[in-house]
Design an enzyme around this catalytic site. Structure first.
Site, short mmCIF file in Angstrom:
data_model
loop_
_atom_site.label_atom_id
_atom_site.label_comp_id
_atom_site.label_asym_id
_atom_site.label_seq_id
_atom_site.Cartn_x
_atom_site.Cartn_y
_atom_site.Cartn_z
N CYS A 23 -11.18 49.77 99.54
CA CYS A 23 -11.39 49.87 98.09
C CYS A 23 -10.05 50.06 97.38
O CYS A 23 -9.21 50.83 97.81
CB CYS A 23 -12.32 51.05 97.79
SG CYS A 23 -12.58 51.34 96.02
N CYS A 39 -9.39 55.88 95.56
CA CYS A 39 -9.09 55.52 96.95
C CYS A 39 -7.60 55.24 97.16
O CYS A 39 -7.08 55.46 98.25
CB CYS A 39 -9.92 54.31 97.38
SG CYS A 39 -11.67 54.74 97.56
N CYS A 86 -9.71 51.18 94.18
CA CYS A 86 -9.84 52.01 92.97
C CYS A 86 -8.78 53.10 92.95
O CYS A 86 -8.17 53.43 93.97
CB CYS A 86 -11.25 52.61 92.87
SG CYS A 86 -11.50 54.12 93.81
N HIS A 132 -14.76 55.73 91.63
CA HIS A 132 -14.97 54.96 92.86
C HIS A 132 -16.30 54.19 92.83
O HIS A 132 -16.34 53.00 93.13
CB HIS A 132 -14.92 55.87 94.09
CG HIS A 132 -15.39 55.16 95.32
ND1 HIS A 132 -14.59 54.26 96.01
CD2 HIS A 132 -16.60 55.15 95.95
CE1 HIS A 132 -15.29 53.75 97.01
NE2 HIS A 132 -16.51 54.27 97.00
N ASP A 142 -31.12 50.57 74.64
CA ASP A 142 -32.52 50.32 75.01
C ASP A 142 -33.40 50.66 73.81
O ASP A 142 -32.91 51.09 72.77
CB ASP A 142 -32.88 51.12 76.26
CG ASP A 142 -32.75 52.62 76.06
OD1 ASP A 142 -32.52 53.06 74.91
OD2 ASP A 142 -32.87 53.35 77.04
N ASP A 176 -28.03 47.30 84.58
CA ASP A 176 -27.47 48.60 84.22
C ASP A 176 -28.14 49.62 85.12
O ASP A 176 -29.27 49.41 85.58
CB ASP A 176 -27.80 48.98 82.77
CG ASP A 176 -29.22 49.50 82.65
OD1 ASP A 176 -30.15 48.69 82.64
OD2 ASP A 176 -29.41 50.74 82.61
ZN LIG Z 1 -12.61 53.62 95.76
#
Ligand SMILES: [Zn+2]
Length: 376
Positions: A300, A305, A302, A331, A90, A262
């Site tokens: 999920c 998880c 990930c 996550h 930025d 973002d």
């Molecule tokens: Zn997850």
């Protein structure tokens, strides 16, 4: 270099490819924030595994510490933090206006005191570009002034100053391997937003950012401003909505023609024990999770998880273990990165318009914010 190619459209939503010196960005895209040249609690290898491809870092913070000249000496931001993929910095403007202890704005620039040690510094458009050239990100930002959305007279002054600063930022640019984006301002005034969109679009920026939103206005006001602005922006340049990133904001922003987002939200929430989920935002410290064998979100995929129970995550939080922040960051970032990937695929196969209301319904309880825009 810096060509933006649209490869799919659904209503105003776009799927595209933006080429940078460190690889292509597949838009729409969500960028995790690495304020101080690190995405808090995560290694670059973990970010890579999450499928992150663009990381944002902050000019204000890196200028103050360790200093942009030191970063340049160490080979630039990519080399310094060992992130091989595209990066964005930025302009420092937003942080000066929101973080610096005291600041004095004039038409030439801003004088401010460091929030770290109280020392006095000055940013001008030329200085901001010089710092960003030292840092060496692929996408850099024109120096802008972000005004309080409720102060109408100040919004006009700030917008006019932002336009003059955009011209000076372009002139100050020396490197040709960085894409300099102009920034549209104008608060929540449709006429000012339209004027700013037209002015910034008339300049030879390879991409256009929309600043000054998600700073305390209502959701309806933000959507109204996006409608006004994106209708006026050229089709062949990527549009970046700065600092916006609840699941709901991403879906609504993409539907209005935004390509890049973002936000610190996923990693900041993680450090405050909060997890995105289709059940709404979960506070993982909650006593009801003490014996809960389920993952955060059964749908999920990930690492967190796939591997850990809610009971274990709650234990880490109660014991103040650092791993809690890492696992929740994994996550939360996974949730946003996969959400945007799912939308991108739907734009390409023509199903986005049917999918959008389903996704909004699924993720609608993850957006609580107070009036100041601060995350609750
Ligand atoms: Zn997850």
């Amino acid at each position: 270099m810096f060509e933006y190619k649209i490869i799919g459209k659904a209503g105003r939503a776009r799927a595209g490819i933006f080429n940078t010196p460190h690889g292509e960005l597949q838009t729409p895209i969500f960028a995790p924030v690495g304020t101080q040249a690190t995405v808090k609690t995560l290694t670059p290898a973990q970010l890579d595994e999450l499928g992150a491809s663009l990381v944002l870092s902050n000019t204000y913070h890196l200028y103050l510490r360790p200093g942009d000249e030191l970063v340049a000496e160490m080979g630039g931001l990519h080399e310094f933090m060992q992130w091989p993929h595209p990066m964005l910095t930025d302009s420092g403007g937003f942080q000066v206006f929101s973080l610096a202890q005291t600041r004095k704005i004039d038409d030439d620039g801003v004088t401010f005191k460091s929030h770290i040690d109280g020392s006095t510094h000055r940013f001008t458009p030329e200085k901001s570009i010089a710092i960003q050239e030292n840092l060496g990100a692929d996408i850099i930002m024109a120096f802008d002034e972000c005004a309080d959305p409720n102060d109408h007279e100040y919004i006009r002054t700030a917008m006019e100053r932002t336009h003059r600063w955009a011209e000076r930022s372009l002139k100050a640019k020396r490197r040709d391997d960085q894409a300099l984006f102009g920034i549209v301002q104008g608060g929540v005034d449709p006429e000012l937003r339209a004027a700013s969109a037209a002015f910034i679009s008339s300049m030879p920026f390879p991409g256009i950012a929309i600043g000054g939103l998600s700073v305390g206005e209502t959701k309806a006001e933000m959507h109204g401003m996006l409608d006004v602005v994106t209708a006026l922006l050229p089709e062949n340049k990527p549009r970046y909505l700065m600092g916006v990133g609840t699941p709901e904001d991403l879906i609504n922003g993409i539907a209005r023609g935004i390509d890049i987002f973002d936000c610190v939200l996923p990693t900041r929430l993680a450090r405050h024990h909060s997890a995105f989920s289709p059940e709404g935002r979960l506070n993982m410290m909650n006593a009801s999770f003490a014996h809960d064998r389920r993952p955060i979100d059964e749908g999920c995929g990930c690492y967190t998880c796939r591997t850990f129970t809610r009971a274990y995550l709650r234990h880490l939080i109660m014991a103040k273990e650092l791993l809690a922040g890492t696992l929740l960051s994994i996550h939360n970032l996974h949730a946003l990165i996969r959400l945007v990937e799912e939308i991108r695929a739907a734009i390409q196969d023509g199903t986005f318009e049917q999918l959008a209301p389903v996704l909004l319904d699924k993720w609608s309880n993850n957006a609580s914010r107070d009036k100041s825009g601060k995350v609750n």
